[in-house]
Design a protein around this motif. Structure first.
Motif, PDB file in Angstrom:
ATOM      1  N   THR A 103      81.069  12.359  69.636  1.00 22.54           N
ATOM      2  CA  THR A 103      81.020  12.978  71.103  1.00 22.54           C
ATOM      3  C   THR A 103      82.058  14.060  71.225  1.00 22.54           C
ATOM      4  O   THR A 103      81.698  15.097  72.034  1.00 22.54           O
ATOM      5  N   SER A 104      83.219  13.945  70.582  1.00 16.51           N
ATOM      6  CA  SER A 104      84.375  15.027  70.800  1.00 16.51           C
ATOM      7  C   SER A 104      83.834  16.116  70.029  1.00 16.51           C
ATOM      8  O   SER A 104      84.082  17.169  70.709  1.00 16.51           O
ATOM      9  N   LEU A 105      83.072  16.079  68.987  1.00 16.89           N
ATOM     10  CA  LEU A 105      82.432  17.247  68.520  1.00 16.89           C
ATOM     11  C   LEU A 105      81.666  18.028  69.203  1.00 16.89           C
ATOM     12  O   LEU A 105      81.589  19.135  69.460  1.00 16.89           O
ATOM     13  N   VAL A 106      80.783  17.287  70.197  1.00 14.09           N
ATOM     14  CA  VAL A 106      79.895  17.701  71.164  1.00 14.09           C
ATOM     15  C   VAL A 106      80.528  18.423  72.274  1.00 14.09           C
ATOM     16  O   VAL A 106      79.883  19.576  72.394  1.00 14.09           O
ATOM     17  N   LEU A 107      81.699  17.875  72.720  1.00 14.30           N
ATOM     18  CA  LEU A 107      82.573  18.346  73.716  1.00 14.30           C
ATOM     19  C   LEU A 107      82.986  19.729  73.276  1.00 14.30           C
ATOM     20  O   LEU A 107      83.083  20.756  74.111  1.00 14.30           O
ATOM     21  N   TRP A 108      83.474  19.749  72.056  1.00 16.49           N
ATOM     22  CA  TRP A 108      84.304  20.998  71.422  1.00 16.49           C
ATOM     23  C   TRP A 108      83.032  22.020  71.342  1.00 16.49           C
ATOM     24  O   TRP A 108      83.457  23.214  71.772  1.00 16.49           O
ATOM     25  N   ALA A 109      81.824  21.602  70.777  1.00 16.83           N
ATOM     26  CA  ALA A 109      80.995  22.706  70.841  1.00 16.83           C
ATOM     27  C   ALA A 109      80.576  23.460  72.383  1.00 16.83           C
ATOM     28  O   ALA A 109      80.420  24.554  72.056  1.00 16.83           O
ATOM     29  N   LEU A 110      80.417  22.527  73.237  1.00 13.70           N
ATOM     30  CA  LEU A 110      80.140  23.114  74.628  1.00 13.70           C
ATOM     31  C   LEU A 110      81.222  23.926  74.801  1.00 13.70           C
ATOM     32  O   LEU A 110      81.009  24.944  75.483  1.00 13.70           O
ATOM     33  N   ASN A 114      91.475  13.589  70.324  1.00 11.08           N
ATOM     34  CA  ASN A 114      90.827  14.417  71.571  1.00 11.08           C
ATOM     35  C   ASN A 114      90.075  13.442  72.286  1.00 11.08           C
ATOM     36  O   ASN A 114      90.253  13.442  73.583  1.00 11.08           O
ATOM     37  N   TYR A 115      89.251  12.887  71.735  1.00 13.91           N
ATOM     38  CA  TYR A 115      88.280  11.844  72.444  1.00 13.91           C
ATOM     39  C   TYR A 115      89.292  10.859  73.308  1.00 13.91           C
ATOM     40  O   TYR A 115      88.936  10.556  74.359  1.00 13.91           O
ATOM     41  N   GLY A 161      89.680  14.901  85.356  1.00 11.05           N
ATOM     42  CA  GLY A 161      90.110  13.604  84.889  1.00 11.05           C
ATOM     43  C   GLY A 161      89.130  12.620  84.879  1.00 11.05           C
ATOM     44  O   GLY A 161      89.240  11.450  84.936  1.00 11.05           O
ATOM     45  N   LYS A 162      87.868  13.091  85.078  1.00 11.78           N
ATOM     46  CA  LYS A 162      86.506  12.310  84.976  1.00 11.78           C
ATOM     47  C   LYS A 162      85.841  12.493  83.543  1.00 11.78           C
ATOM     48  O   LYS A 162      86.160  13.460  82.795  1.00 11.78           O
ATOM     49  N   ARG A 163      84.882  11.578  83.393  1.00 13.75           N
ATOM     50  CA  ARG A 163      84.024  12.041  82.175  1.00 13.75           C
ATOM     51  C   ARG A 163      83.499  13.111  82.352  1.00 13.75           C
ATOM     52  O   ARG A 163      82.719  13.498  83.396  1.00 13.75           O
ATOM     53  N   HIS A 164      83.073  13.904  81.044  1.00 18.26           N
ATOM     54  CA  HIS A 164      82.199  15.196  80.930  1.00 18.26           C
ATOM     55  C   HIS A 164      80.740  14.799  81.476  1.00 18.26           C
ATOM     56  O   HIS A 164      80.335  13.800  80.802  1.00 18.26           O
ATOM     57  N   PRO A 165      80.265  15.780  82.270  1.00 25.98           N
ATOM     58  CA  PRO A 165      78.741  15.409  82.574  1.00 25.98           C
ATOM     59  C   PRO A 165      77.739  15.366  81.207  1.00 25.98           C
ATOM     60  O   PRO A 165      77.034  14.402  81.415  1.00 25.98           O
ATOM     61  N   SER A 166      78.062  16.084  80.235  1.00 27.01           N
ATOM     62  CA  SER A 166      77.395  15.871  78.755  1.00 27.01           C
ATOM     63  C   SER A 166      77.605  14.495  78.270  1.00 27.01           C
ATOM     64  O   SER A 166      76.549  13.891  77.800  1.00 27.01           O
ATOM     65  N   GLU A 167      78.894  14.027  78.411  1.00 28.42           N
ATOM     66  CA  GLU A 167      79.018  12.722  77.908  1.00 28.42           C
ATOM     67  C   GLU A 167      78.390  11.617  78.596  1.00 28.42           C
ATOM     68  O   GLU A 167      77.630  10.709  78.121  1.00 28.42           O
ATOM     69  N   ILE A 223      74.600  22.513  66.697  1.00 28.22           N
ATOM     70  CA  ILE A 223      75.368  21.446  65.587  1.00 28.22           C
ATOM     71  C   ILE A 223      74.267  21.405  64.401  1.00 28.22           C
ATOM     72  O   ILE A 223      73.280  21.006  64.529  1.00 28.22           O
ATOM     73  N   LEU A 224      75.243  21.658  63.140  1.00 20.21           N
ATOM     74  CA  LEU A 224      74.279  21.667  62.039  1.00 20.21           C
ATOM     75  C   LEU A 224      73.998  20.073  61.542  1.00 20.21           C
ATOM     76  O   LEU A 224      74.832  19.361  61.262  1.00 20.21           O
TER      77      LEU A 224
END
Length: 493
Positions: A140-147, A244-245, A259-265, A154-155
């Protein structure tokens, strides 16, 4: 002329009449003067064409009648011997399964073709490790960093998970997760894509790593050397991703979401990240077994169609948690205490089933009678884990005799439920997936603050509006998602 006795003039006149008569025979005329033969041919052809059209229309009407009235009967047991019927039925099922798998492969291939107009990032070290949910938190952290960094892809070849507590071997991401479904959420989530030798020229598909030499990254032929990988880009290491997560889950960290959860998460919690169709089929089959044990009518949790009702209890009492150094003031290590609090909370059982996701193999490794006897026979009684011994006895009693004086059935699935399936070779991580996606479907959930597994069940349930959740602490059960809560609590251990 001589034989008829006519003069030349008379003979010539009669011969012309004769020729005219033959011409009339070949091409008679109507009173209008139009040649009759041509018109007969035209109307004959037209009549034949009309008859053919009428025959075709009649054929279509008969075909429609048969389609509406004739039922093709599926062969039944009456048509064959029981052995032959079962054999034919199995063959039909295999063909259907092969067709479905082929269709899934085609869908995945179509959905994972990389785009050339956006950048791609690869996971550092090309795999995750640790427990199931810790790996997903790092992903999930990888996804958020990519965004955050503007990468649209992502490969997939860099995404392998580890069967940490089972075979200790890697398993491809594509074997566990429904990638086409994930990719349907692009651009809200980065696409998961296959490698391309041109777009990802710095990536070695066979080694699942970059082309490196002397501190430089390059293409396959050793050209275009660079200090930093860009085709694809490379992510941070897993321990950085997990840190980071953890900060993000507490409302801080690098992902600016006020301070809230990311929309993609949240999309991931709500179902964008779902198991591979084969694993979902296993889950539905396991839940269906509860119907034959006195359950409700429609036991289908993964597609959310009137799921069977049960209580999920995640009692994190395995031996590794006994030794875990953090949050000792929140730990409860005795399973009997947790079961007693549950029965006290609901004097009348709320449901007929309790699901307990637990690593039975880990518990048996230190708490079985065989282990105790081995240590006693080798004068190592001080090595006996008596807490594990007692917890295993309590678990077996609950499983065999039930709770609330036998009125409630306790069931487990996990790794043992995969025996005989193609996922038996990666039992721990796949068993954890099965447990997780059954756990989130419980009408009531009881978990613990000291477990990332419990926290992820809680978060997933929160964003699916399943709000009856409790946590156990040393003094009993507490409401975990009270009314008015805008975001789920973060992990603090």
């Amino acid at each position: 002329r001589k034989s008829t006795g006519h003069s030349a003039t008379e003979f010539g006149n009669k011969f012309r009449l004769f020729r005219n008569d033959k011409a009339m025979a070949r091409s008679p005329t109507l009173f209008t003067g139009t040649p009759l033969g041509g018109r007969i041919k035209f109307w004959t052809a037209a009549l034949v064409g009309v008859l053919m059209i009428l025959q075709f229309i009649n054929f279509l009407m008969l075909l429609q009648y048969h389609m509406e009235t004739v039922t093709i009967r599926t062969p039944s047991k009456a048509d064959f011997s029981e052995e032959e019927f079962l054999k034919r039925h199995e063959e039909i099922q295999k063909l259907s399964e092969m067709k479905r798998e082929k269709q899934e492969e085609q869908e995945q291939e179509a959905s994972t073709t990389p785009f050339s107009n956006t950048t791609t990032i690869a996971m550092k070290d090309s795999h995750f490790y640790s427990g199931f949910r810790n790996q997903i938190m790092a992903f999930t952290s990888l996804v958020l960093w990519a965004l955050k960094d503007g990468h649209g892809q992502i490969l997939l070849e860099s995404l392998y998970e580890k069967d940490t507590y089972g075979s200790n071997r890697l398993v491809p991401f594509t074997r566990l997760w429904d990638v086409p479904h994930w990719n349907s959420h692009y651009p809200n989530l980065p696409r998961l894509v296959d490698s391309d030798p041109v777009i990802h020229e710095q990536w070695d598909s066979e080694r699942r790593n970059f082309y490196w030499a002397d501190g430089k990254v390059m293409d396959k032929n050793g050209n275009n050397k660079a200090d930093t990988a860009t085709k694809p880009y490379v992510s941070r290491k897993q321990h950085h991703l997990f840190d980071n997560y953890a900060r993000h889950a507490r409302g801080t960290g690098p992902f600016d979401t006020n301070g809230k959860r990311h929309p993609s998460e949240i999309l991931m919690f709500q179902g964008a990240m779902r198991p591979h169709p084969k694993i979902r089929k296993i889950i539905d089959g396991l839940l269906a077994t509860l119907q034959t044990e006195g359950g409700a009518e429609v036991p289908t949790n993964t597609n959310q169609n009137t799921p069977i009702e049960y209580l999920t209890l995640h009692a994190r009492i395995e031996p590794d948690m006994q030794r875990h150094p953090v949050c000792r003031d929140k730990k409860v290590l005795n399973l009997q205490d947790i079961l007693d609090w549950t029965e006290a909370k609901w004097p009348d059982p709320p449901f007929q089933h309790i699901f307990m996701p637990i690593n039975r193999q880990y518990l048996e490794k230190e708490g079985s009678q065989e282990t105790v006897e081995y240590l006693q026979n080798n004068n190592k009684e001080d090595k006996i884990n008596w807490i594990a011994v007692e917890n295993l006895k309590v678990l077996n009693k609950a499983r065999d005799k039930g709770l609330w004086n036998g009125r409630v059935k306790v069931f487990e699935f996990g790794a043992n439920a995969l025996n005989g399936t193609e996922f038996a070779d990666r039992p721990s991580i796949t068993g954890s997936m099965v447990n997780f996606f059954i756990a989130i479907g419980g009408t009531i959930f009881i978990g613990t603050e000291i477990s990332t597994y419990s926290f992820d069940i809680l978060n997933t349930r929160f964003f699916r509006n399943r709000m009856e959740n409790y946590k156990y602490l040393p003094d009993g059960l507490h409401d975990w998602t009270p009314p008015g809560l805008e975001s789920p609590p973060g992990f603090g251990c």
